[in-house]
Enzyme design. Structure first.
Site, mmCIF file in Angstrom:
data_model
loop_
_atom_site.group_PDB
_atom_site.id
_atom_site.type_symbol
_atom_site.label_atom_id
_atom_site.label_comp_id
_atom_site.label_asym_id
_atom_site.label_seq_id
_atom_site.Cartn_x
_atom_site.Cartn_y
_atom_site.Cartn_z
ATOM 1 N N CYS A 72 0.824 -1.217 0.000
ATOM 2 C CA CYS A 72 0.000 0.000 0.000
ATOM 3 C C CYS A 72 0.854 1.261 0.000
ATOM 4 O O CYS A 72 0.516 2.262 0.636
ATOM 5 C CB CYS A 72 -0.951 0.012 1.203
ATOM 6 S SG CYS A 72 -2.201 -1.278 1.147
ATOM 7 N N ASN A 73 1.970 1.196 -0.715
ATOM 8 C CA ASN A 73 2.845 2.360 -0.828
ATOM 9 C C ASN A 73 3.446 2.366 -2.238
ATOM 10 O O ASN A 73 4.619 2.041 -2.435
ATOM 11 C CB ASN A 73 3.948 2.324 0.231
ATOM 12 C CG ASN A 73 4.724 3.632 0.327
ATOM 13 O OD1 ASN A 73 4.817 4.377 -0.646
ATOM 14 N ND2 ASN A 73 5.287 3.906 1.487
#
Length: 773
Positions: free
Chosen positions: A324-325
């Site tokens: 999630c980055n």
């Protein structure tokens, strides 16, 4: 107690409980006093570091709806940012918000907490625009292993997640709001408990005075909130505080980083590529996170999903993907914006198992250390890396060999560990006992289609297939056929078998579920392979046998009168309508497996509706109906491929495997005898008699192949050997789909039938995301 943990008081900060860190970030985006574009005042800006979690970047969706511009900024850009605005612009009061993580959840890089005061004072400007800057410090990753002193570093907003600190509770987070900014926050929606007074008949609402009460809509999770005090107290009692946790976790990370970065193949090539902005020299700039990809001896990346599968065999849990980055992932893996769009078009989405596209990684592997982690955990992980990249002997087969690893000297100045604690390069791998006896019973169907009609269709199929089929060589024939009536149970070998709309007739029509209705497979219950179902088409029953149990039978007639129970299998990830096979059968399975479970069957009236797969690349078939399989109607393997793999695996085992045992482990429906190993991976279509099949893609193997189908014993060497043998993947076998011919006879698949393959134009098919079971 929470404020005490962060070295501050209620005079400076207010706590707003939320459902998690993401909800806290959403609350900030919705309530910050933005000034939109198009007003007389200069407009606000939302600026965020590109090395930020999705939940931070997602705030721009809300700001865009408020006509506020969002400005991403890279870590390099902020380091080069100009200091102080011109004097005439310093008096502007337009509020801007800058967000950055105290610690990158991707790489563990710790960004300077001094930025908070520098930005608020105007000493550091993220972007050159007049106004007053407020700081959002994403502390979710940071506070899990480091102390945060809000008395010194007074950020305006600090979202946190409690389960990241001490593992409980998972549905509770908080937003710490600096009391100086709190009165400026705006709120539009008001829920239960947030109003001091309001009118239902008129547009009148007066909020509660307390900031926390004003923003905590509805009933908060008060039981979890009560548990927080105990969580903080126990954490303090067990560890001695966050400073000791910081030193402990960093020491483990530093040790692991040092050994990992010194692992080399015999040719000098590194075993891993570590993605880091630091050299792990200080816990002030680096957290206990190591992000990496495993390489082969030629420097090519092994896909993260393959590493994940291997880690699970060693009872190690790793995170994989982009975490999630996306910003940090692009920066470290050199993935361009166009690459992201192209990967999406190729079928890759966040969270799937497509780890390589055109040979380039779409993500990486991440390990993290917490206060409960030990030196033994670090050793276990390092031993896993060595074991999976270590070839026990030179097999002399044409497989790509895996060169033995060498460990360079580890520095003696590692904190907290002496020389006796150094990792030993010697690794002992114990192999489980393996059986090689195959006891599957072969069954023959005693009826045949009309010869004239069958021959005419076979002729028509052959006429279209021959011109583009593989040229020359020995003919390919069907060597074995296996039916698996009950998902994850033993195979039922036949010499010929009817084909239905979902594949082989009765293949995976039943499955065993636990007391919660969740499908059980050999991953959770290896003893399922010891259950032997067989189909008697004449008597129209399925007979189920197991050692030490009396045989039990189940009617093949679909009992539609029973009330159907809708359940969702977590293995198939599809909602299927099923019915229960009754208490007698449930008792039999529960007694044999030693745990409460039931046998359920897919309901016939839902077969064509509830479990369908829109299969990419099938021009003649859309929404093909499936039984209780994951990916496709059929799985095909090649004896020649098995033989080559057997050579490689046997060289790594004390006791060589028999070919029949290997065939059982790969749980195929159709076993063909082709002259060349792995030539099946070049097929686009095949014809077997009157039946035509399209190849969906390769089967990416999971840990089920490690289970001996005759004993239920696990041997993790099998999957490791497959990975080593196949280079950077664990593919073995191909998935097939077909649509039965609409004719006056039932289609039959027979052993000995000739297989006519049609070669594909391109050399690679995108693998499905699920395993073979």
């Amino acid at each position: 107690r929470i404020l005490q943990h962060f070295h501050t008081t209620a005079e400076d900060y207010t706590i707003i409980f939320t459902s998690g860190c993401t909800a806290a970030l959403k609350l900030i985006a919705e309530s910050f006093p933005w000034i939109p574009e198009g007003t007389k005042q200069p407009s606000s800006r939302f600026c965020y570091l590109t090395d930020s979690h999705t939940s931070v970047v997602g705030m721009r969706g809300i700001t865009a709806s408020m006509n506020v511009l969002s400005v991403p900024i890279t870590p390099q850009e902020i380091l080069l940012a100009e200091s102080r605005l011109p004097a005439e612009e310093q008096n502007c009061t337009t509020p801007h918000l800058f967000s950055y993580p105290a610690q990158s959840n991707f790489s563990g890089t710790k960004y300077p907490l001094s930025w908070i005061q520098d930005i608020k004072s105007g000493k550091l400007c993220p972007i050159k625009t007049p106004g007053k800057w407020f700081v959002l410090l994403d502390a979710a990753s940071y506070v899990s292993s480091s102390p945060l002193d809000l008395g010194v570093h007074q950020a305006d907003f600090i979202p946190i997640s409690f389960y990241k600190i001490f593992g409980f509770p998972t549905g509770l987070g908080a937003l710490l709001v600096n009391n100086r900014i709190a009165p400026l926050l705006r709120k539009t929606y008001f829920g239960g408990g947030t109003a001091a007074a309001y009118l239902a008949g008129e547009d009148f609402y007066f909020p509660r005075k307390s900031i926390s009460e004003r923003f905590e809509d509805g009933t908060v999770s008060f039981l979890d909130i009560i548990a927080l005090k105990h969580g903080f107290d126990v954490l303090e009692k067990l560890t001695g505080g966050m400073e000791k946790i910081k030193q402990h976790t960093f020491t483990l990370a530093h040790y692991t980083y040092t050994v990992l970065s010194n692992l080399k193949y015999a040719n000098g090539a590194p075993v891993v590529h570590i993605y880091s902005d630091t050299d792990f020299s200080s816990p002030d700039v680096q957290g206990p996170i190591i992000n990496f990809n495993v390489l082969d001896e030629n420097g090519e990346v092994l896909g993260f999903s393959q590493v994940d599968k291997m880690a699970s065999l060693h009872n190690i849990h790793v995170r994989t993907g982009c975490f999630c980055n996306t910003g940090a992932c692009q920066m470290h893996l050199d993935i361009s914006n166009e690459d992201i769009r192209r990967n999406l078009q190729a079928g890759h989405v966040c969270g799937d198992d497509i780890d390589l596209v055109d040979g380039r990684p779409t993500g990486s592997v991440r390990i993290s250390f917490g206060y409960m982690s030990s030196f033994e955990d670090a050793q276990t992980f390092l031993n896993f890396i060595i074991a999976t990249r270590l070839s026990k002997s030179d097999t002399g087969t044409p497989f790509k060999s895996v060169t033995k690893l060498t460990i360079e000297s580890v520095p003696d100045d590692l904190p907290c560990f002496n020389n006796a604690d150094k990792l030993s390069p010697t690794l002992k791998i114990s192999d489980g006992e393996l059986r090689s006896n195959l006891s599957a019973t072969k069954t023959t169907v005693n009826w045949q289609p009309l010869e004239t009609e069958a021959e005419s269709i076979r002729a028509a199929v052959s006429e279209t297939a021959v011109p583009t089929c593989r040229k020359g060589g020995k003919p390919i024939t069907v060597a074995s056929i296996y039916v698996y009536p009950i998902k994850s149970c033993s195979a039922f070998e036949v010499t010929e078998w009817p084909v239905g709309n979902q594949g082989l007739l009765y293949d995976r029509n039943w499955m065993v579920v636990n007391q919660n209705g969740v499908c059980m497979t050999q991953k959770q219950e290896p003893r399922l392979c010891l259950i032997n179902p067989s189909i008697d088409l004449k008597q129209k029953i399925m007979v189920i046998q197991a050692e030490g149990m009396d045989p039990v039978s189940v009617s093949l007639e679909d009992n539609t009168e029973k009330e159907a129970v809708v359940c969702e299998s977590k293995v198939c990830s599809h909602r299927v309508k099923t019915y229960d096979c009754g208490e007698r059968i449930a008792g039999w399975f529960s007694m044999f497996l030693g745990r409460p479970c039931r046998l359920i069957r897919q309901s016939s009236d839902m077969k064509s509706k509830s479990h369908q797969k829109n299969t990419k690349g099938l021009s003649s078939a859309k929404n093909i109906s499936l039984s209780l399989v994951n990916e496709a109607q059929y799985l095909l393997i090649n004896v020649a491929s098995i033989l080559q793999l057997k050579e490689h695996i046997s060289a790594r085992l004390e006791k060589p495997l028999e070919i029949e045992e290997l065939i059982q482990r790969f749980r195929a429906n159709i076993v063909v005898s082709a002259p060349e190993s792995f030539e099946e991976e070049e097929w686009a279509e095949i014809s077997i008699g009157a039946l035509q099949f399209q190849v969906v893609g390769p089967c990416s193997r999971c840990q089920i192949i490690c289970i001996d189908q005759q004993s239920g014993e696990r041997n993790k060497e099998i999957l490791q050997s497959l990975s080593a043998a196949r280079g950077r993947k664990t593919n073995f076998g191909i998935y097939l789909m077909n649509q039965p011919l609409h004719s006056s006879f039932s289609d039959i698949l027979s052993v000995g039938s000739q297989v006519l393959p049609v070669l594909k134009e391109n050399t690679e098919i995108q693998p499905p995301t699920s395993s073979e079971e």
